[in-house]
Design an enzyme around this catalytic site. Structure first.
Site, PDB file in Angstrom:
ATOM      1  N   GLU A  94      29.356  45.174  51.903  1.00 19.15           N
ATOM      2  CA  GLU A  94      29.892  45.098  50.544  1.00 19.15           C
ATOM      3  C   GLU A  94      28.811  45.495  49.560  1.00 19.15           C
ATOM      4  O   GLU A  94      27.772  46.002  49.955  1.00 19.15           O
ATOM      5  CB  GLU A  94      30.439  43.699  50.264  1.00 19.15           C
ATOM      6  N   LYS A 115      28.941  31.719  48.220  1.00 17.75           N
ATOM      7  CA  LYS A 115      28.581  32.188  46.879  1.00 17.75           C
ATOM      8  C   LYS A 115      27.374  31.392  46.390  1.00 17.75           C
ATOM      9  O   LYS A 115      27.488  30.479  45.577  1.00 17.75           O
ATOM     10  CB  LYS A 115      29.783  32.043  45.937  1.00 17.75           C
ATOM     11  N   ARG A 123      36.600  27.862  48.283  1.00 19.28           N
ATOM     12  CA  ARG A 123      35.388  28.612  48.585  1.00 19.28           C
ATOM     13  C   ARG A 123      34.153  27.833  48.158  1.00 19.28           C
ATOM     14  O   ARG A 123      33.132  27.831  48.839  1.00 19.28           O
ATOM     15  CB  ARG A 123      35.457  29.980  47.887  1.00 19.28           C
TER      16      ARG A 123
HETATM   17  C1  LIG Z   1      32.095  36.722  43.893  1.00 19.52           C
HETATM   18  C2  LIG Z   1      31.800  37.809  44.839  1.00 19.52           C
HETATM   19  C3  LIG Z   1      32.755  38.785  45.189  1.00 19.52           C
HETATM   20  C4  LIG Z   1      34.105  38.885  44.528  1.00 19.52           C
HETATM   21  O1  LIG Z   1      34.924  37.781  44.790  1.00 19.52           O
HETATM   22  P1  LIG Z   1      36.214  37.507  43.882  1.00 19.52           P
HETATM   23  O2  LIG Z   1      36.677  36.172  44.379  1.00 19.52           O
HETATM   24  O3  LIG Z   1      37.188  38.572  44.142  1.00 19.52           O
HETATM   25  O4  LIG Z   1      35.758  37.493  42.462  1.00 19.52           O
HETATM   26  C5  LIG Z   1      32.403  39.730  46.137  1.00 19.52           C
HETATM   27  N1  LIG Z   1      31.175  39.747  46.707  1.00 19.52           N
HETATM   28  C6  LIG Z   1      30.223  38.837  46.392  1.00 19.52           C
HETATM   29  C7  LIG Z   1      28.901  38.916  47.048  1.00 19.52           C
HETATM   30  C8  LIG Z   1      30.509  37.836  45.451  1.00 19.52           C
HETATM   31  O5  LIG Z   1      29.561  36.954  45.135  1.00 19.52           O
END
Ligand SMILES: *Cc1c(COP(=O)(O)O)cnc(C)c1O
Length: 336
Positions: free
Chosen positions: A218, A182, A80
């Site tokens: 989300e 991210k 990622r």
């Molecule tokens: C990091 C993150 C998540 C959760 O991802 P995980 O890999 O399960 O920790 C969900 N939404 C956003 C916007 C994120 O930055």
């Protein structure tokens, strides 16, 4: 082991002894090293400071029931981060080296890994930023990739309590924007929305798709899963959702461990009332049940305790993580 009150830790930065640093210059990454200095010195005009060229990852190292120290699917964090860095025109850090560096930095801070049974863990934060001076808008030429660790407490202290969230009037991500990576910038623009939500008594914001404001996306930092009345586990599909590793793991667990039907598809806001369970998922809490969604005064209520399917998903995934239930091949990376 350090003298830390593991049972009363918060989610707050505590400096640990060692971090990993690798620098990118003249077109290549250096060997990288474990260092003691927790501070960073860069130009006032560094690309990260002026134009937010930075991305990050988050995962945890923890002690299993049989006293090993492990982390969960770090290869997916490496993947990622590669896609985040490419999208921000940053040089990807090699995936294999990423995983090795995580193992090295946790081993170097092994005394900060909380013991089994406390619910606490050693949070691992890999991140990368453009470090040289850039004033005309363009990608940096030099970068730093760093990983620090910090011990964090159990997410749920004194039992799991469903949270109350609201449907936000703010947007998180544009249809062809950066929602799927991210990037620090996604969090910068979420700060106002989350402070506003907290001020009004909500734990989180549910963001809708910003183009039509009709579909569920989300929250600021966690994906959604829902359970239908006939026990299908459903998660929203959208190109602007961050692909949560926890969510992908839960969907696998639902199908392969619990024998449930799963669907990743668009979810209309109108459907929220049809579900019987709703939860947030991410590294921090694994699963956090949602008790109520406030849609501008219209309340959608799921209840005051964790739903049955949410609970079995939670128990199974945390069981896999802690070594009580056999994990799919490659999910658990041994550190010590
Ligand atoms: C990091 C993150 C998540 C959760 O991802 P995980 O890999 O399960 O920790 C969900 N939404 C956003 C916007 C994120 O930055």
């Amino acid at each position: 082991m350090k003298n830390i009150d593991w049972n009363n830790l918060d989610f707050q930065y505590i400096e640990t002894d060692i971090r990993f640093v690798s620098n990118y210059k003249n077109g290549s990454w250096d060997e990288g090293a474990l260092i003691k200095d927790s501070t960073v010195t860069i130009s006032e005009c560094a690309c990260v400071l002026q134009y937010a060229q930075t991305c990050f990852e988050g995962l945890k190292a923890y002690t299993t029931v049989d006293n090993r120290v492990v982390c969960f699917r770090p290869d997916l964090n490496a993947e990622r981060m590669e896609s985040s860095s490419k999208y921000l025109e940053m040089p990807p850090y090699p995936k294999e080296k990423f995983v090795n560096a995580i193992v090295d930095v946790v081993r170097a801070n092994i005394d900060y890994v909380p013991p089994y049974g406390t619910g606490a863990s050693l949070y691992i934060r890999p991140f990368m930023y453009g470090s040289n001076a850039v004033i005309g808008v363009k990608p940096a030429l030099e970068y730093s990739f760093r990983i620090f660790t910090t011990p964090v407490g159990a997410y749920f202290k004194g039992g799991i309590k469903p949270i109350v969230i609201r449907i936000s009037d703010f947007d998180r991500a544009a249809p062809h924007g950066t929602g799927h990576i991210k990037a620090g910038l996604n969090y910068a623009m979420s700060l106002h929305a989350i402070v506003d939500a907290h001020n009004k008594g909500y734990a989180e914001n549910m963001y809708l798709d910003s183009a039509t404001r009709t579909k569920v996306e989300e929250t600021g930092g966690a994906n959604f899963i829902f359970v239908t009345k006939d026990n299908t586990v459903v998660t929203p599909k959208s190109a602007s959702i961050l692909p949560s590793i926890t969510r992908r793991s839960l969907m696998y667990v639902a199908e392969n461990y619990l024998g449930l039907k799963t669907e990743e598809r668009e979810i209309a806001k109108e459907e929220l009332r049809d579900f019987k369970e709703c939860a947030l998922c991410g590294t921090a809490a694994v699963l956090s049940p949602v008790g109520k969604i406030d849609d501008h005064g219209n309340e959608i209520i799921y209840g005051s305790s964790m739903g049955e399917i949410t609970k079995s998903l939670y128990d199974t995934l945390t069981g896999i993580q802690s070594g009580k239930i056999e994990a799919p091949k490659g999910w658990i990376r041994l550190i010590k």
